[in-house]
Enzyme design. Structure first.
Site, PDB file in Angstrom:
ATOM      1  N   ALA A  62      36.811  39.647  23.561  1.00  0.00           N
ATOM      2  CA  ALA A  62      37.748  40.304  22.786  1.00  0.00           C
ATOM      3  C   ALA A  62      38.660  40.364  23.870  1.00  0.00           C
ATOM      4  CB  ALA A  62      37.160  41.551  22.190  1.00  0.00           C
ATOM      5  N   GLY A 102      32.755  39.021  22.877  1.00  0.00           N
ATOM      6  CA  GLY A 102      33.035  38.430  21.852  1.00  0.00           C
ATOM      7  C   GLY A 102      32.806  36.964  21.658  1.00  0.00           C
ATOM      8  N   GLU A 105      29.328  36.088  21.204  1.00  0.00           N
ATOM      9  CA  GLU A 105      29.250  36.568  19.844  1.00  0.00           C
ATOM     10  C   GLU A 105      29.552  35.396  18.672  1.00  0.00           C
ATOM     11  OE1 GLU A 105      30.926  40.400  20.156  1.00  0.00           O
ATOM     12  OE2 GLU A 105      29.154  41.351  19.245  1.00  0.00           O
ATOM     13  N   GLU A 125      29.749  44.098  27.563  1.00  0.00           N
ATOM     14  CA  GLU A 125      30.622  45.235  27.123  1.00  0.00           C
ATOM     15  C   GLU A 125      30.077  46.382  27.686  1.00  0.00           C
ATOM     16  OE1 GLU A 125      29.415  42.763  25.259  1.00  0.00           O
ATOM     17  OE2 GLU A 125      30.679  42.081  23.705  1.00  0.00           O
TER      18      GLU A 125
HETATM   19  N1  T1G Z   1      41.063  40.471  27.652  1.00  0.00           N
HETATM   20  C1  T1G Z   1      42.202  40.608  28.188  1.00  0.00           C
HETATM   21  N2  T1G Z   1      42.426  40.178  29.517  1.00  0.00           N
HETATM   22  C2  T1G Z   1      41.306  39.562  30.171  1.00  0.00           C
HETATM   23  C3  T1G Z   1      40.021  39.587  29.763  1.00  0.00           C
HETATM   24  C4  T1G Z   1      39.817  40.060  28.491  1.00  0.00           C
HETATM   25  N3  T1G Z   1      38.725  40.173  27.805  1.00  0.00           N
HETATM   26  N4  T1G Z   1      39.196  39.076  30.645  1.00  0.00           N
HETATM   27  C5  T1G Z   1      40.048  38.892  31.599  1.00  0.00           C
HETATM   28  N5  T1G Z   1      41.291  38.990  31.441  1.00  0.00           N
HETATM   29  C6  T1G Z   1      42.493  38.964  32.192  1.00  0.00           C
HETATM   30  C7  T1G Z   1      42.531  39.644  33.389  1.00  0.00           C
HETATM   31  O1  T1G Z   1      42.906  41.292  33.562  1.00  0.00           O
HETATM   32  C8  T1G Z   1      43.545  38.960  34.354  1.00  0.00           C
HETATM   33  O2  T1G Z   1      44.565  39.288  34.076  1.00  0.00           O
HETATM   34  C9  T1G Z   1      43.088  37.607  34.115  1.00  0.00           C
HETATM   35  O3  T1G Z   1      42.580  37.505  32.637  1.00  0.00           O
HETATM   36  C10 T1G Z   1      41.995  36.781  34.915  1.00  0.00           C
HETATM   37  O4  T1G Z   1      40.902  37.508  35.046  1.00  0.00           O
HETATM   38  C11 T1G Z   1      33.909  42.405  20.285  1.00  0.00           C
HETATM   39  C12 T1G Z   1      34.338  44.408  22.316  1.00  0.00           C
HETATM   40  C13 T1G Z   1      36.358  36.162  32.488  1.00  0.00           C
HETATM   41  C14 T1G Z   1      34.748  36.466  34.385  1.00  0.00           C
HETATM   42  O5  T1G Z   1      34.301  42.182  29.430  1.00  0.00           O
HETATM   43  O6  T1G Z   1      34.796  39.180  33.317  1.00  0.00           O
HETATM   44  O7  T1G Z   1      34.127  41.232  23.740  1.00  0.00           O
HETATM   45  O8  T1G Z   1      45.325  40.011  36.299  1.00  0.00           O
HETATM   46  O9  T1G Z   1      41.209  37.694  37.436  1.00  0.00           O
HETATM   47  O10 T1G Z   1      38.010  36.432  38.443  1.00  0.00           O
HETATM   48  O11 T1G Z   1      31.774  42.778  21.332  1.00  0.00           O
HETATM   49  O12 T1G Z   1      37.983  38.118  33.993  1.00  0.00           O
HETATM   50  O13 T1G Z   1      45.687  37.783  35.914  1.00  0.00           O
HETATM   51  O14 T1G Z   1      47.063  39.479  34.602  1.00  0.00           O
HETATM   52  O15 T1G Z   1      39.022  38.567  36.018  1.00  0.00           O
HETATM   53  O16 T1G Z   1      38.199  34.094  36.897  1.00  0.00           O
HETATM   54  C15 T1G Z   1      33.938  41.388  26.808  1.00  0.00           C
HETATM   55  C16 T1G Z   1      36.025  40.411  31.095  1.00  0.00           C
HETATM   56  C17 T1G Z   1      35.304  42.007  26.221  1.00  0.00           C
HETATM   57  C18 T1G Z   1      35.060  39.786  30.246  1.00  0.00           C
HETATM   58  C19 T1G Z   1      37.313  35.706  34.591  1.00  0.00           C
HETATM   59  N6  T1G Z   1      34.562  40.350  27.629  1.00  0.00           N
HETATM   60  N7  T1G Z   1      36.588  39.660  32.201  1.00  0.00           N
HETATM   61  O17 T1G Z   1      37.021  36.172  35.971  1.00  0.00           O
HETATM   62  O18 T1G Z   1      39.748  36.182  36.395  1.00  0.00           O
HETATM   63  S1  T1G Z   1      34.840  43.208  25.120  1.00  0.00           S
HETATM   64  C20 T1G Z   1      34.837  40.832  29.109  1.00  0.00           C
HETATM   65  C21 T1G Z   1      35.909  39.095  33.292  1.00  0.00           C
HETATM   66  C22 T1G Z   1      34.121  42.344  23.622  1.00  0.00           C
HETATM   67  C23 T1G Z   1      33.063  42.172  21.705  1.00  0.00           C
HETATM   68  C24 T1G Z   1      33.679  43.339  22.758  1.00  0.00           C
HETATM   69  C25 T1G Z   1      36.547  38.034  33.890  1.00  0.00           C
HETATM   70  C26 T1G Z   1      36.318  36.591  33.810  1.00  0.00           C
HETATM   71  P1  T1G Z   1      45.692  39.255  35.300  1.00  0.00           P
HETATM   72  P2  T1G Z   1      40.135  37.738  36.190  1.00  0.00           P
HETATM   73  P3  T1G Z   1      38.283  35.800  37.235  1.00  0.00           P
END
Ligand code: T1G
Length: 683
Positions: A62, A102, A105, A125
């Site tokens: 998400a 997500g 999911e 999450e």
């Molecule tokens: N939402 C918004 N921005 C995100 C994002 C996300 N989920 N993931 C990464 N970014 C932005 C991050 O802030 C950075 O921005 C850029 O992307 C590159 O990220 C409904 C509720 C995917 C492994 O927890 O683990 O789904 O600094 O530097 O090292 O059940 O990002 O460039 O402006 O980390 O290559 C669940 C979180 C959400 C994944 C990539 N998903 N992200 O790593 O790049 S909750 C996560 C990561 C959810 C559902 C629930 C990593 C990555 P900027 P980065 P990276």
């Protein structure tokens, strides 16, 4: 240009998301996916669907930036997934990169999943203080079973595609360079199937699961999950999946999700997520600063730190020349590195081949001359300025002109070290945290003359070796140890009031630290900087050294240690402490746990505020990242600065005043006072 586009490949409709940087499932993506599915269902020529993503990864979750302010009018993720899952035409998820949260999911709502071998799949999450909120805890166990689902949902760690295939989460591994073509071919192949798997309707993997599984899992993982709210909610949600039909389980999952989203722990962990990324952004460093290639690294010192530092680069596939002065410690250092890798292999985390591969990149040496071709040299020699300057003077004569020369010093002045060379622009501090091959934190100390390339290259190599880097300016102890000294000073003062080590340590472990100041002192060794000749018997930790109590390493420090390192309070030490307290006339019996916590933590907040005032740290959130990843500050509080904000800075300032007699030489930060007066936090 819509973030979701479609194109046909015969009877297959291919749906493509292009929402950089990580195809987060923001409002436009969600609405676009529903529209694309409507197109698939409305077109009789379309018999099957493939969903894939452009860019670096399949949907990575998400859109975290949307939390708390969902885009009005957009469909929610459950609607998207249910639209996919209820399709009579089979839908195939084509996965590369990281299918997370997500994203996974959505993939679980698809009837089939194919992935390239390099892909990873996970439900992270809990790392944001949440649980999956769109059916992940209800579909995943139905597809892979409870035993495989529980670790994924409660640790948040992704699994590789090959493992996902072995547990039935991925139906087929496809070519790294032919994801869409292979997915389309797979989709064509299932058109004729009599029925298609519907994750939410499956019961084969969860039938007969008893409650014992969940209680046993809780017990086994109690230590790792201590203090965090989300993992327990995740376990409950998976248990719900085994006891209720999906239609009932989905709203029950949501009922567990909502309070977490609104809760303090998720706010703290989401703060840290963005804080870690903000730490990469460096003030007045041009974005086009050249990054120097690091093809070979030199490490001076094969002891605990030198060996740990070396492993970081070996594990990242970068050759290292490790230099010691004598053969015996060099051999010990090499043997320790091998033993560490073999222990990791024994736990199944790496293969025996990977052990040999890492060891093959290591070149032991007895001569600094062998570092002549290294692109980065890191010294981890004794913490004495004279020794450091001697080493760097020699490196200046040996190393190639483009080499970056780094010190692992934890508090010495980088600017002074730089005066021992003709190239101060090449000098930088790379302060690793022990054990250096485990702790994620890297404090990058920017000297007054450190060049932009040396700094930018250091930040890049930090990411390459899996570290979280924070830039610090030069002062005694930089960011981390300068703040820690404030806490240690109060801890020692409490001993003179007759407050015993195990009580002080318990107050901090109850707060969420893995260990308190005296456990930490025993682990590090009480004899750091101590010599018989310069000992000071009026200081309790030196008095212990004089009695041969050097810490965990020789079985006796503030605590007594059994062979398996379990610790027990020492009657001898406690008697000594009470004797010191009586003689000091400071012994008290009216100290509350709350006072102990305030006196340990508030001076840290104050020192951190002074560090911000002096521009030693770039931003308050950098200090949060530093303390969570370098010193075990409990992440579910967001780190010291975020936590202070949740307490109220006015409460911190009042606390500093209330105990003012305990720190007569403490200067209260103006920044802290001003923010407290305005009711602000550090955010
Ligand atoms: N939402 C918004 N921005 C995100 C994002 C996300 N989920 N993931 C990464 N970014 C932005 C991050 O802030 C950075 O921005 C850029 O992307 C590159 O990220 C409904 C509720 C995917 C492994 O927890 O683990 O789904 O600094 O530097 O090292 O059940 O990002 O460039 O402006 O980390 O290559 C669940 C979180 C959400 C994944 C990539 N998903 N992200 O790593 O790049 S909750 C996560 C990561 C959810 C559902 C629930 C990593 C990555 P900027 P980065 P990276």
């Amino acid at each position: 240009m819509s973030v979701i586009t479609t194109h046909r490949d015969g009877e297959v409709l291919v749906i493509v998301s292009d929402n950089p940087p990580v195809n987060a499932l923001g409002a436009a993506v969600r609405d676009g996916l529903v529209a694309a599915m409507d197109e698939a269902l409305a077109n009789d020529d379309v018999k099957t669907v493939v969903i894939r993503c452009d860019g670096r990864t399949f949907f990575a979750g998400a859109d975290i930036t949307e939390f708390g302010n969902p885009k009005a009018g957009s469909v929610d993720l459950n609607t998207v997934i249910n639209t996919i899952e209820s399709s009579p035409k089979p839908v195939v998820a084509a996965i590369h990169g990281t299918a997370l949260g997500g994203g996974l999911e959505v993939a679980l709502g698809c009837h089939y999943r194919v992935a390239v071998p390099s892909a990873k799949l996970g439900l992270p999450e809990v790392k944001l203080g949440l649980i999956p909120g769109a059916g992940g805890t209800q579909r995943l166990p139905r597809v892979v079973g409870v035993e495989a689902a529980l670790p994924m949902v409660t640790s948040g760690d992704p699994i590789p595609a090959k493992l996902a295939a072995s547990i039935g989460l991925v139906d087929k591994l496809v070519g790294e360079g032919s994801l869409e073509a292979d997915a389309v071919e797979f989709a064509r192949g299932v058109i004729g199937n009599a029925s298609h798997p519907v994750s939410s309707a499956r019961t084969d993997k969860i039938a007969g699961t008893g409650s014992g599984v969940f209680d046993a899992f809780r017990k086994t993982n109690a230590r790792r999950l201590k203090g965090f709210d989300a993992p327990e909610a995740a376990i409950k949600a998976v248990e719900i999946a085994t006891k209720h039909p999906f239609a009932q389980g989905l709203p029950m999952e949501r009922a567990l999700f909502e309070p977490l989203l609104a809760g303090a722990q998720s706010a703290a962990l989401r703060h840290l997520f963005f804080a870690e990324r903000a730490a990469n952004k460096i003030d007045n460093l041009p974005a086009d600063t050249p990054i120097l290639p690091i093809a070979r690294v030199g490490v001076i010192g094969a002891g605990t730190m030198g060996g740990g530092i070396t492993m970081n680069f070996l594990s990242a596939g970068i050759p290292v020349t490790m230099v010691e002065r004598e053969q015996a410690p060099l051999d010990r250092g090499v043997a320790t590195i091998r033993k560490n890798y073999e222990n990791t292999a024994a736990k199944g985390r790496i293969t025996a081949d990977q052990v040999e591969q890492a060891m093959s990149l290591l070149t032991p040496s007895l001569s600094l001359e062998d570092l002549a071709q290294c692109d980065l040299v890191i010294e981890a020699v004794f913490e004495l300025m004279e020794i450091k300057k001697d080493v760097f003077g020699k490196l200046d004569a040996i190393c190639k002109p483009s080499a970056i020369l780094a010190s692992n010093t934890s508090y010495l002045d980088i600017n002074e070290i730089a005066t021992s060379t003709s190239r101060p622009e090449a000098l930088i501090g790379l302060h690793f945290f022990s054990p250096a091959n485990v702790m994620r934190m890297l404090e990058v100390v920017r000297g007054a003359k450190t060049g932009a390339s040396a700094l930018a290259t250091s930040m890049k190599i930090a990411k390459t070796i899996g570290k979280v880097a924070v830039v610090a300016g030069v002062c005694h102890g930089f960011i981390g140890n300068r703040i820690l000294a404030a806490r240690q000073k109060q801890g020692e003062a409490m001993l003179l009031e007759g407050i015993l080590p195990e009580r002080v340590d318990r107050v901090l472990t109850d707060f969420g630290f893995p260990m308190g100041p005296f456990q930490m002192a025993d682990l590090a060794g009480l004899d750091i900087g101590w010599t018989k000749e310069t000992s000071d018997p009026t200081r309790i930790n030196y008095a212990l050294c004089e009695r041969g109590r050097l810490g965990q390493k020789n079985g006796a420090g503030f605590y007594d240690y059994a062979a398996d390192r379990t610790r027990t309070p020492s009657d001898e030490v406690n008697a000594l402490i009470l004797d010191f307290a009586d003689k000091s006339g400071l012994r008290r019996s009216d100290v509350s746990d709350e006072e102990i916590l305030e006196r340990l933590l508030y001076p840290m907040i104050n020192e951190a505020a002074l560090i911000l005032e002096e521009h030693i740290a770039q931003r308050a959130s950098d200090i949060d990242v530093m303390y969570v990843h370098g010193y075990g500050w409990p992440s579910f509080t967001g780190g010291p600065m975020f936590w202070a904000g949740t307490q109220g800075l006015d409460k911190v300032v009042a606390g500093l005043g209330k105990h003012a007699d305990k720190w007569p030489d403490l200067s209260i930060s103006k920044l802290l006072r001003d923010k407290a007066a305005k009711g602000e936090s550090f955010a």
